[in-house]
Design a protein around this motif. Structure first.
Motif, short mmCIF file in Angstrom:
data_model
loop_
_atom_site.label_atom_id
_atom_site.label_comp_id
_atom_site.label_asym_id
_atom_site.label_seq_id
_atom_site.Cartn_x
_atom_site.Cartn_y
_atom_site.Cartn_z
N SER A 200 34.87 47.29 33.16
CA SER A 200 35.05 46.00 32.51
C SER A 200 36.52 45.63 32.50
O SER A 200 37.39 46.48 32.73
CB SER A 200 34.56 46.07 31.06
OG SER A 200 33.25 46.51 31.01
N TYR A 201 36.79 44.36 32.21
CA TYR A 201 38.17 43.93 32.02
C TYR A 201 38.43 43.74 30.52
O TYR A 201 37.48 43.48 29.76
CB TYR A 201 38.43 42.63 32.78
CG TYR A 201 38.68 42.90 34.25
CD1 TYR A 201 39.97 43.01 34.73
CD2 TYR A 201 37.63 43.11 35.12
CE1 TYR A 201 40.21 43.29 36.07
CE2 TYR A 201 37.85 43.41 36.46
CZ TYR A 201 39.15 43.49 36.92
OH TYR A 201 39.39 43.79 38.23
N ASP B 271 39.46 41.45 28.65
CA ASP B 271 38.99 40.26 27.94
C ASP B 271 37.47 40.23 27.77
O ASP B 271 36.93 39.33 27.15
CB ASP B 271 39.48 38.98 28.63
CG ASP B 271 39.08 38.92 30.10
OD1 ASP B 271 38.33 39.82 30.54
OD2 ASP B 271 39.49 37.97 30.79
N GLU B 272 36.79 41.22 28.33
CA GLU B 272 35.35 41.28 28.13
C GLU B 272 34.96 42.20 26.97
O GLU B 272 33.79 42.39 26.71
CB GLU B 272 34.67 41.77 29.41
CG GLU B 272 34.90 40.86 30.60
CD GLU B 272 34.59 41.52 31.94
OE1 GLU B 272 34.56 40.80 32.94
OE2 GLU B 272 34.39 42.75 31.98
#
Ligand SMILES: Nc1ncnc2c1ncn2[C@@H]1O[C@H](COP(=O)(O)OP(=O)(O)OP(=O)(O)O)[C@@H](O)[C@H]1O
Ligand SMILES: [Mg+2]
Lengths: 353, 398
Positions: free
Chosen positions: B160-161, B163-164
């Motif tokens: 995931s990144y 901001d997720e």
């Protein structure tokens, strides 16, 4: 070499000659000719030496024009190796790109552009680009478009090559920024026409000086936005990278540049647009391509020719603008994780599996 | 215990002319005055600390008291104006850039209030960031990053990144990133302040759990006493750039160095923090020793002399036996009975570790001050109604 040394050889002969040679191609264009008249107007009354307070500026106080002439002459004779050295890489790049574009079969260029547009942005832009390029060919502006494209690409290439390092240097040191900022201000506020004068004096006329003038005109945004982009990287991220022991190089390549990339790409996009807008103006120093079509059309009152050139520039501008705009977004903004998962490359990779 | 991190007479002055401000500090001029006169801000003033290996050391103080400045002086994210910072005995204020980078890469990691994750990297690469800077190859650093993510329970989000993820998850990544380097020292600047109360306690527990698995030296910045008491082995309190008190949570709670320190208890519910033994008073009460020869009559005399109605009976070894009243003593003397029969059962002793909240009703309904005994039945002291009120009042008035 002889044609290139011509302009300044004549320039040294009499006042305003540089303007008159430069103004030759457009003949009746308004701005420079009014310049010329005001020059001669201020030049003639030199004999009436009575100074009157009512007309204090009838006599020229400071003979700036002749000073500049002597200065330029001096520079040209003493720095000739420097100017040829500047021209050489531009010349080589331009020749390579130009001959590639012009030699390649149009169909190949169209397909290639379509694929690149598809990869960078999506199917819609790909279809648009192909349609646009076919139109260019259909209205008989193919050769000129390729020349213009080569000119613009060369100038943008050099703008990036010069602009990004300069921007980085500005972001790193406030003092450098303080020195460079006014230079950029001057470069951006000076009207495009005015550039032509010194460039013609120093480099002569033709495609290569055209590219050089375009570089100077268009490089400012990429410098400014590189500087801005790096300075805008949140300070807590810089601090975090420092706290994990990043050195200067790692900071630049792993943190600052990746985070500044969208801003830098916006700068590249602006630079590209400025470069295209310079194409018409640069044609006055006998730069070929679509700009020359427009200029000739206006000069001969050939509306058809001018319009074809104009349409060609608009089509190129739209295609290039869209392509570079999508460079600024990363893949995730477009809904995928990695750039190579979409477009033709994504398709190819999917086939391989 | 080994001292891991030592700070000696550390000063940080923000501004162009730190020397001038230093001189004024020496003359005893205070922070606000110096700012008014020279425009220099005193960030940290003459701080000295010795932080032991394996402890969680909490630095507390109000906003602007210099906590962030102090913690950034520890890894030299801020250059000190004067003084020393010794890690394992080496003064890092003197080392060159390369040596400093090595210290930061191997010995000391930081977790930030704002998480400070790289938005362009996924969770795995963020976690491996420190090792990437050290030049560890991809395979190895990803492996170690996965381990660290597993420690904070986020291995499934490796791709995931930032901001997720939710704030709590992002801070777990921040923590994992700091753990991947396997540092001796962990600096946490209000690491949990941006999280909601529930996630916050969860993260505090997480930190305590990680600490039980692997003893690191943790310097934790907080402005929240509850948090400090929960996780801190020792607490330092800062005021206006100075360290005004260092001690265990109990120390500081019971012997606050000044009103500023005391003011931290304002929000704390004293009835849960203090227990019976903390407020029991030993003095001012009449004790009757069971086997003293005079016995009952002298006891009664003692009560009368001191104008008391009740007496507390203990034996020689200070074991608590019971409470007698003046009237019960009187009756016993009249009936020629023993002291044991004089003990009244209306008053029962309370255990030393009962919390204040639980003794309120006992004390309120007791005819006299309530005796407190420890787990060996020994007499600790008594709690009167007045004493209890005074304690409860403290949280309201300080
Ligand atoms: N870069 C700076 N330049 C000038 N003054 C600063 C700088 N950083 C901090 N200060 C000053 O130093 C003092 C201490 O600031 P610091 O950030 O350490 O406080 P803090 O205890 O962390 O507060 P908070 O709880 O709000 O984070 C403040 O008076 C602040 O104004
Ligand atoms: Mg702070």
């Amino acid at each position: 070499m002889s044609t290139e040394s011509n302009p300044w050889a004549t320039a040294s002969d009499d006042t305003g000659a540089a303007e008159s040679t430069a103004s030759n191609p457009w003949g009746g264009a308004s701005t420079p000719s009014s310049d010329a008249t005001s020059l001669s107007a201020s030049g003639t009354p030199v004999e009436q030496t009575d100074f009157s307070l009512l007309h204090p500026f009838q006599e020229v106080w400071v003979p700036l024009d002749s000073w500049i002439e002597t200065g330029v002459n001096w520079v040209v004779t003493h720095f000739r190796p420097f100017f040829t050295a500047v021209k050489a890489p531009v010349d080589a790049t331009l020749t390579a790109i130009d001959s590639t574009f012009n030699a390649a079969p149009p169909l190949l260029v169209i397909v290639l552009f379509g694929l690149i547009a598809w990869q960078l942005s999506g199917r819609r832009l790909a279809i648009g680009s192909v349609a646009g390029l076919i139109t260019l060919g259909a209205i008989g502006a193919w050769q000129e478009s390729m020349t213009t494209l080569a000119l613009v690409i060369t100038s943008v290439l050099f703008c990036i090559l010069l602009g990004i390092p300069t921007g980085i240097a500005m972001a790193r040191s406030d003092r450098t920024a303080k020195v460079i900022r006014p230079v950029l201000d001057i470069m951006q506020t000076t009207p495009a026409f005015v550039y032509l004068v010194p460039i013609v004096m120093l480099f002569g006329i033709g495609n290569v000086p055209g590219v050089i003038v375009t570089i100077i005109f268009a490089v400012a945004p990429v410098i400014r936005l590189t500087n801005l982009g790096i300075r805008q990287v949140p300070s807590d991220l810089i601090e975090a990278a420092n706290s994990f022991g990043a050195d200067k190089k790692q900071m630049l390549f792993k943190v600052q540049l990746p985070l500044a990339m969208p801003t830098i790409m916006a700068g590249v996009n602006q630079t590209l647009m400025l470069g295209l807008s310079m194409v018409v103006i640069a044609s006055m120093i006998s730069v070929g391509g679509l700009g020359l079509m427009v200029l000739r059309g206006i000069g001969r009152l050939d509306i058809g020719l001018a319009t074809i050139g104009g349409i060609g520039i608009v089509i190129l501008a739209v295609i290039l603008d869209r392509m570079t705009q999508s460079l600024g977004q990363d893949a995730r903004q477009r809904g995928t994780r990695h750039w190579y998962e979409t477009g033709p490359i994504g398709l190819l990779l999917a086939f391989k599996k | 215990m080994v001292t891991k991190l030592e700070v000696k007479n550390l000063y940080k002055i923000f501004g162009e002319h730190p020397k001038k401000a230093l001189k004024m500090l020496e003359q005893g001029i205070n922070k606000d005055e110096i700012f008014k006169k020279t425009g220099q801000t005193v960030g940290v003033k003459n701080a000295s600390l010795a932080i032991e290996e394996g402890e969680i050391f909490v630095v507390m103080g109000l906003s602007g008291s210099g906590k962030s400045t102090l913690v950034r002086l520890l890894n030299r994210l801020i250059e000190p104006t004067q003084g020393q910072v010794l890690i394992d005995g080496h003064d890092i204020t003197k080392v060159d850039d390369k040596a400093l980078r090595d210290v930061r890469r191997s010995k000391i990691s930081m977790v930030f209030q704002s998480f400070a994750l790289m938005p362009h990297m996924n969770v795995l690469d963020n976690t491996a960031f420190g090792l990437e800077l050290s030049g560890v190859d991809v395979q190895e650093r990803h492996e170690k990053a996965r381990d660290a993510l597993a420690q904070v329970g986020l291995e499934s989000h490796a791709n995931s990144y930032p901001d997720e993820l939710s704030g709590g998850m992002q801070q777990r990544v921040g923590l994992a990133r700091a753990l991947t380097n396997n540092p001796d020292i962990l600096l946490m600047d209000e690491a949990f302040s941006a999280l909601d109360p529930l996630i916050r306690t969860e993260m505090q527990d997480e930190l305590v759990r990680l600490q039980s698995e692997h003893q690191r030296t943790v310097v934790f910045i907080s402005h929240d006493l509850d948090e400090a008491m929960r996780i801190g082995d020792r607490i330092a309190i800062m005021q206006g750039g100075e360290v005004v008190q260092v001690g265990t949570p109990d120390d500081i709670l019971h012997n606050p160095a000044n009103d500023y320190v005391r003011s931290f208890f304002k929000g704390v519910d004293v009835s849960n923090v203090f227990c019976a033994k903390d407020i029991a008073s030993k003095s001012s009460l009449t004790l009757i020793k069971k086997d003293s020869s005079e016995g009952l009559i002298s006891g009664l005399k003692l009560l009368n002399e001191n104008e008391r109605d009740y007496g507390y009976v203990i034996d020689k070894s200070k074991r608590f036996l019971g409470v007698v009243s003046a009237s019960s003593l009187h009756d016993v003397i009249k009936n020629k009975q023993t002291l044991a029969e004089a003990i009244i059962d209306e008053v029962q002793p309370i255990a030393a570790d009962t919390s204040i909240g639980d003794i309120i009703s006992i004390v309120a309904h007791s005819p006299c001050a309530v005796p407190v005994i420890d787990d060996q039945q020994k007499y600790v002291g008594v709690i009167s109604k007045a004493r209890l009120l005074e304690t409860l009042d403290r949280e309201a008035t300080v």
